[in-house]
Scaffold this motif. Structure first.
Motif, PDB file in Angstrom:
ATOM      1  N   ALA A  39       0.858  -1.182   0.000  1.00  0.00           N
ATOM      2  CA  ALA A  39       0.000   0.000   0.000  1.00  0.00           C
ATOM      3  C   ALA A  39       0.900   1.239   0.000  1.00  0.00           C
ATOM      4  O   ALA A  39       2.070   1.158   0.381  1.00  0.00           O
ATOM      5  CB  ALA A  39      -0.901   0.003   1.238  1.00  0.00           C
ATOM      6  N   PRO A  40       0.354   2.381  -0.404  1.00  0.00           N
ATOM      7  CA  PRO A  40       1.167   3.605  -0.400  1.00  0.00           C
ATOM      8  C   PRO A  40       1.679   3.981   0.995  1.00  0.00           C
ATOM      9  O   PRO A  40       2.729   4.573   1.129  1.00  0.00           O
ATOM     10  CB  PRO A  40       0.214   4.672  -0.938  1.00  0.00           C
ATOM     11  N   TRP A  41       0.925   3.631   2.038  1.00  0.00           N
ATOM     12  CA  TRP A  41       1.298   3.976   3.407  1.00  0.00           C
ATOM     13  C   TRP A  41       1.206   2.716   4.252  1.00  0.00           C
ATOM     14  O   TRP A  41       0.226   1.974   4.176  1.00  0.00           O
ATOM     15  CB  TRP A  41       0.368   5.051   3.963  1.00  0.00           C
ATOM     16  N   LEU A  64      -2.083  -0.933   6.848  1.00  0.00           N
ATOM     17  CA  LEU A  64      -1.938  -0.499   5.461  1.00  0.00           C
ATOM     18  C   LEU A  64      -2.969   0.595   5.179  1.00  0.00           C
ATOM     19  O   LEU A  64      -4.107   0.520   5.654  1.00  0.00           O
ATOM     20  CB  LEU A  64      -2.166  -1.667   4.500  1.00  0.00           C
ATOM     21  N   HIS A  65      -2.561   1.584   4.397  1.00  0.00           N
ATOM     22  CA  HIS A  65      -3.498   2.648   4.017  1.00  0.00           C
ATOM     23  C   HIS A  65      -3.302   2.978   2.540  1.00  0.00           C
ATOM     24  O   HIS A  65      -2.196   3.273   2.099  1.00  0.00           O
ATOM     25  CB  HIS A  65      -3.265   3.903   4.854  1.00  0.00           C
ATOM     26  N   ASP A  66      -4.393   2.890   1.817  1.00  0.00           N
ATOM     27  CA  ASP A  66      -4.419   3.303   0.421  1.00  0.00           C
ATOM     28  C   ASP A  66      -5.563   4.308   0.288  1.00  0.00           C
ATOM     29  O   ASP A  66      -6.737   3.920   0.362  1.00  0.00           O
ATOM     30  CB  ASP A  66      -4.651   2.107  -0.499  1.00  0.00           C
ATOM     31  N   GLU A  68      -6.897   5.609  -2.089  1.00  0.00           N
ATOM     32  CA  GLU A  68      -7.808   5.269  -3.194  1.00  0.00           C
ATOM     33  C   GLU A  68      -8.666   4.054  -2.852  1.00  0.00           C
ATOM     34  O   GLU A  68      -9.618   3.743  -3.559  1.00  0.00           O
ATOM     35  CB  GLU A  68      -6.993   4.951  -4.456  1.00  0.00           C
ATOM     36  N   GLN A  70      -8.802  -0.241  -1.914  1.00  0.00           N
ATOM     37  CA  GLN A  70      -8.573  -1.432  -2.737  1.00  0.00           C
ATOM     38  C   GLN A  70      -9.829  -2.272  -2.656  1.00  0.00           C
ATOM     39  O   GLN A  70     -10.393  -2.457  -1.575  1.00  0.00           O
ATOM     40  CB  GLN A  70      -7.338  -2.200  -2.256  1.00  0.00           C
ATOM     41  N   TRP A  73     -10.295  -4.884  -0.003  1.00  0.00           N
ATOM     42  CA  TRP A  73     -10.310  -4.390   1.373  1.00  0.00           C
ATOM     43  C   TRP A  73     -11.698  -3.929   1.807  1.00  0.00           C
ATOM     44  O   TRP A  73     -12.000  -3.904   2.981  1.00  0.00           O
ATOM     45  CB  TRP A  73      -9.376  -3.209   1.538  1.00  0.00           C
ATOM     46  N   VAL A  76     -10.302   1.878   2.968  1.00  0.00           N
ATOM     47  CA  VAL A  76      -9.004   2.496   2.689  1.00  0.00           C
ATOM     48  C   VAL A  76      -7.926   2.079   3.685  1.00  0.00           C
ATOM     49  O   VAL A  76      -6.760   2.399   3.511  1.00  0.00           O
ATOM     50  CB  VAL A  76      -9.114   4.039   2.633  1.00  0.00           C
TER      51      VAL A  76
END
Length: 187
Positions: A39-41, A64-66, A68, A70, A73, A76
């Motif tokens: 994930a981005p974060w 995990l944090h996205d 946008e 997923q 999930w 976010v």
């Protein structure tokens, strides 16, 4: 990943909530490097504890944090947990062990007051025999639990508490304030 000061507010608040959780004295919890490609974060905690009869348990909780989201999930944020513990031979042969291991997670989430969706995972029992010049016990039995779920909001303190409760259950620690009588170390 950029510096935490540039992280989305939801992620910063989620990390702060996880860092606010206080482990019991038998546990060592520390921030460790998180996986970078999921994930981005990402933020990760590791935990080690030893229970009665020197049962060693180790685990990792990853946030995990996205922004946008997923599709899998359903949100976010995503929590990922991996726990491993040594087992005594008698417990390792219990046919209900996988179901009991899974209930340690679901009970911990419920008792902590965590709100989640999209929970899934596996419980794996392994048994290893050593031969030749490999040091260690001749036989070892382990339990591994891998799971992930989506918090319904950024209030992650209950999720962190659930992780620590899961670690307590896996290690066989009694509830806080309870003393085990008649127990001898190493027995």
């Amino acid at each position: 990943m950029t510096a935490m000061t540039h992280a989305p507010e939801l992620f910063r608040e989620a990390v702060a909530a996880l860092q606010a959780v206080r482990p019991r004295p038998e546990m060592t919890v520390e921030t460790v490097r998180a996986p970078q490609r999921l994930a981005p974060w990402a933020h990760a905690l590791s935990c080690e504890t030893t229970g009665p009869a020197d049962v060693l348990a180790s685990g990792r909780l990853v946030l995990l944090h996205d922004p946008e989201g997923q599709e899998a999930w359903h949100g976010v944020l995503r929590m990922v947990v991996y726990v491993r513990a040594e087992l005594d031979r008698e417990l390792a042969t219990d046919p209900f062990l996988p179901a009991v291991g899974w209930s340690w997670l679901t009970d911990a989430l419920e008792h902590s007051g965590a709100s989640w969706t999209a929970l899934g995972g596996t419980v794996t029992e392994t048994s290893s025999a050593r031969f030749g010049d490999i040091s260690g016990p001749a036989r070892s039995d382990d339990l591994e639990l891998r799971a992930s779920w989506t918090p319904v909001d950024g209030q992650l303190e209950p999720h962190g508490e659930a992780f620590l409760q899961l670690m307590s259950s896996v290690a066989g620690l009694p509830p806080v304030g309870v003393t085990l009588f008649g127990h001898h170390q190493g027995s």
